[in-house]
Design a protein around this motif. Structure first.
Motif, PDB file in Angstrom:
ATOM      1  N   VAL A  19     -13.339  -1.430   1.625  1.00 26.98           N
ATOM      2  CA  VAL A  19     -13.027  -0.142   2.241  1.00 26.98           C
ATOM      3  C   VAL A  19     -14.190   0.349   3.102  1.00 26.98           C
ATOM      4  O   VAL A  19     -13.969   1.017   4.130  1.00 26.98           O
ATOM      5  CB  VAL A  19     -12.625   0.909   1.185  1.00 26.98           C
ATOM      6  CG1 VAL A  19     -11.401   0.442   0.411  1.00 26.98           C
ATOM      7  CG2 VAL A  19     -13.764   1.248   0.250  1.00 26.98           C
ATOM      8  N   LEU A  53      -4.066  -2.060   4.476  1.00 24.61           N
ATOM      9  CA  LEU A  53      -4.750  -0.773   4.468  1.00 24.61           C
ATOM     10  C   LEU A  53      -4.969  -0.258   5.886  1.00 24.61           C
ATOM     11  O   LEU A  53      -4.821   0.943   6.156  1.00 24.61           O
ATOM     12  CB  LEU A  53      -6.092  -0.894   3.744  1.00 24.61           C
ATOM     13  CG  LEU A  53      -6.044  -0.913   2.220  1.00 24.61           C
ATOM     14  CD1 LEU A  53      -7.383  -1.353   1.641  1.00 24.61           C
ATOM     15  CD2 LEU A  53      -5.663   0.461   1.675  1.00 24.61           C
ATOM     16  N   THR A  81     -11.459   4.032  -5.245  1.00 26.17           N
ATOM     17  CA  THR A  81     -11.697   2.660  -5.685  1.00 26.17           C
ATOM     18  C   THR A  81     -12.313   2.690  -7.078  1.00 26.17           C
ATOM     19  O   THR A  81     -12.899   3.700  -7.502  1.00 26.17           O
ATOM     20  CB  THR A  81     -12.673   1.908  -4.763  1.00 26.17           C
ATOM     21  OG1 THR A  81     -13.962   2.549  -4.812  1.00 26.17           O
ATOM     22  CG2 THR A  81     -12.177   1.872  -3.325  1.00 26.17           C
ATOM     23  N   VAL A 127       1.181   5.544   0.093  1.00 25.12           N
ATOM     24  CA  VAL A 127       0.469   6.674   0.680  1.00 25.12           C
ATOM     25  C   VAL A 127       1.139   7.958   0.224  1.00 25.12           C
ATOM     26  O   VAL A 127       2.373   8.054   0.170  1.00 25.12           O
ATOM     27  CB  VAL A 127       0.433   6.577   2.226  1.00 25.12           C
ATOM     28  CG1 VAL A 127       1.841   6.589   2.804  1.00 25.12           C
ATOM     29  CG2 VAL A 127      -0.404   7.690   2.829  1.00 25.12           C
ATOM     30  N   ALA A 178      -2.883   0.318  -3.625  1.00 29.46           N
ATOM     31  CA  ALA A 178      -3.126  -0.859  -2.781  1.00 29.46           C
ATOM     32  C   ALA A 178      -3.145  -2.084  -3.697  1.00 29.46           C
ATOM     33  O   ALA A 178      -4.024  -2.207  -4.556  1.00 29.46           O
ATOM     34  CB  ALA A 178      -4.439  -0.718  -2.035  1.00 29.46           C
ATOM     35  N   ARG A 221      -3.849  10.829   1.151  1.00 29.69           N
ATOM     36  CA  ARG A 221      -4.563   9.859   0.316  1.00 29.69           C
ATOM     37  C   ARG A 221      -3.746   8.593   0.152  1.00 29.69           C
ATOM     38  O   ARG A 221      -2.593   8.620  -0.244  1.00 29.69           O
ATOM     39  CB  ARG A 221      -4.891  10.463  -1.058  1.00 29.69           C
ATOM     40  CG  ARG A 221      -5.647   9.493  -1.975  1.00 29.69           C
ATOM     41  CD  ARG A 221      -6.354  10.229  -3.101  1.00 29.69           C
ATOM     42  NE  ARG A 221      -5.471  11.106  -3.828  1.00 29.69           N
ATOM     43  CZ  ARG A 221      -4.677  10.715  -4.829  1.00 29.69           C
ATOM     44  NH1 ARG A 221      -4.653   9.428  -5.200  1.00 29.69           N
ATOM     45  NH2 ARG A 221      -3.899  11.578  -5.457  1.00 29.69           N
ATOM     46  N   LEU A 222      -4.380   7.468   0.493  1.00 35.04           N
ATOM     47  CA  LEU A 222      -3.781   6.162   0.279  1.00 35.04           C
ATOM     48  C   LEU A 222      -3.849   5.839  -1.202  1.00 35.04           C
ATOM     49  O   LEU A 222      -4.801   6.222  -1.897  1.00 35.04           O
ATOM     50  CB  LEU A 222      -4.516   5.089   1.087  1.00 35.04           C
ATOM     51  CG  LEU A 222      -4.202   4.989   2.584  1.00 35.04           C
ATOM     52  CD1 LEU A 222      -4.402   6.302   3.314  1.00 35.04           C
ATOM     53  CD2 LEU A 222      -5.053   3.900   3.236  1.00 35.04           C
ATOM     54  N   ALA A 223      -2.837   5.130  -1.708  1.00 46.10           N
ATOM     55  CA  ALA A 223      -2.787   4.840  -3.133  1.00 46.10           C
ATOM     56  C   ALA A 223      -2.018   3.559  -3.378  1.00 46.10           C
ATOM     57  O   ALA A 223      -1.232   3.108  -2.539  1.00 46.10           O
ATOM     58  CB  ALA A 223      -2.131   6.003  -3.884  1.00 46.10           C
ATOM     59  N   LEU A 262      -9.093   7.701  -0.167  1.00 48.02           N
ATOM     60  CA  LEU A 262      -8.630   6.735  -1.170  1.00 48.02           C
ATOM     61  C   LEU A 262      -9.664   6.629  -2.269  1.00 48.02           C
ATOM     62  O   LEU A 262     -10.837   6.976  -2.094  1.00 48.02           O
ATOM     63  CB  LEU A 262      -8.339   5.365  -0.554  1.00 48.02           C
ATOM     64  CG  LEU A 262      -9.427   4.593   0.201  1.00 48.02           C
ATOM     65  CD1 LEU A 262     -10.455   3.947  -0.729  1.00 48.02           C
ATOM     66  CD2 LEU A 262      -8.774   3.489   1.041  1.00 48.02           C
ATOM     67  N   VAL A 296       0.860  -1.180   0.000  1.00 52.79           N
ATOM     68  CA  VAL A 296       0.000   0.000   0.000  1.00 52.79           C
ATOM     69  C   VAL A 296       0.893   1.227   0.000  1.00 52.79           C
ATOM     70  O   VAL A 296       1.813   1.343   0.824  1.00 52.79           O
ATOM     71  CB  VAL A 296      -0.935   0.040   1.225  1.00 52.79           C
ATOM     72  CG1 VAL A 296      -1.756   1.336   1.215  1.00 52.79           C
ATOM     73  CG2 VAL A 296      -1.863  -1.162   1.233  1.00 52.79           C
TER      74      VAL A 296
END
Length: 297
Positions: free
Chosen positions: A278, A248, A267, A219, A232, A228-230, A265, A217
């Motif tokens: 999520v 996550l 999807t 970030v 994954a 923002r998470l990115a 995040l 994962v």
């Protein structure tokens, strides 16, 4: 160097300005981008990455930068790093029409657009009317914001750890695999992406009990109070074992420790598994986005 679009030109929409200098863009539109950090997360990440890594972070050409100004205040931005899609903050249909006319007059060849759903659709329609390029919906996305983190009840064996320089080859490989699975060329040079993210502590790996990385994962750094998470990613043969959930969760916990305003995040709306995942973790929908590709007739 900046290029102001003169309101006296018959093909130039009043209020738009193009800038080759990122500092100028941020000096004029930075406050606007910070005003809605969740909805502007893409523009904030793109400009922050360019600020940190330089004008060629996303490709060999200097990005096309611009902002729309009304009554002395910015109300929209554009960012396009060839060969990638044009990124826009929200526009009205009229503003999308004017921008499409102007960019077409400048003979820009756009491969597509990425923005909130209404803006992306309005610009795609305007670009088609102006250039004849046929827009094809590539993907619908949902932007989520973390409400209250709900860790999974079942945790697979292993541990989360932040990737180090020793993981460079593995992180690069996983990033390439992610891009291939996503059906898109890497947005950045894979080794550069790995080096930059690792240096910033922005990649977390979930290791199985034998030390094998089984999920990754990424970030983005905090900008305007949003993280923002990115990226994954779990390899296909390892999915369904809970690795994505725990990875996550681990990254979200670290992000929350920085006390951001938002943890976000994206999807793919067509993937019910990731959307359900999520939401179980406590993420709630914020807005819909869309990616369109443009093909010449």
């Amino acid at each position: 160097m900046t290029t102001s679009i003169s309101s006296h030109s018959p093909t130039a929409p009043a209020g738009w300005h193009l800038a080759e200098d990122l500092d100028h863009l941020l000096s004029r539109a930075g406050a606007f981008l910070h005003s809605r950090p969740a909805l502007h997360t893409l523009a904030l990440t793109l400009t922050e990455t360019t600020r940190i890594c330089g004008p060629h972070a996303y490709g060999p050409e200097t990005p096309l930068l611009g902002f729309l100004e009304r009554a002395g205040k910015a109300r929209a931005t554009l960012f396009r790093a060839a060969p990638h899609r044009l990124n826009l903050t929200p526009l009205t249909p009229e503003e999308a029409d004017l921008l499409a006319d102007y960019l077409a007059d400048l003979d820009h060849q756009l491969p597509g657009v990425y923005a909130d759903h209404d803006t992306a659709t309005a610009f795609s329609d305007a670009w088609h009317r102006r250039t004849g390029a046929v827009p094809t919906l590539h993907e619908r996305q949902c932007l989520y914001r973390l409400d209250t983190l709900v860790p999974p009840q079942q945790v697979p064996e292993g541990r989360a750890r932040v990737a180090t320089a020793e993981d460079r080859e593995e992180v690069t490989r996983l990033y390439n695999d992610f891009s291939a699975a996503y059906g898109e060329p890497p947005s950045r040079d894979p080794q550069q992406w790995a080096d930059t993210r690792i240096a910033a502590g922005g990649v977390t790996l979930w290791e199985a009990s034998d030390g094998t990385p089984v999920a990754m994962v990424g970030v983005n750094p905090m900008v305007a109070g949003q993280i923002r998470l990115a990226i994954a990613y779990t390899p296909p043969h390892l999915r369904g074992r809970g690795y994505a959930s725990v990875a996550l969760t681990a990254v979200a916990q670290v992000a929350l420790a920085a006390e951001p305003q938002d943890v976000l995040l994206f999807t793919n709306r067509a993937n019910p598994t990731s959307n359900a995942l999520v939401q179980r973790l406590g993420f709630r929908p914020v807005a819909n986005f869309a990616l369109y590709d443009f093909a010449s007739r």
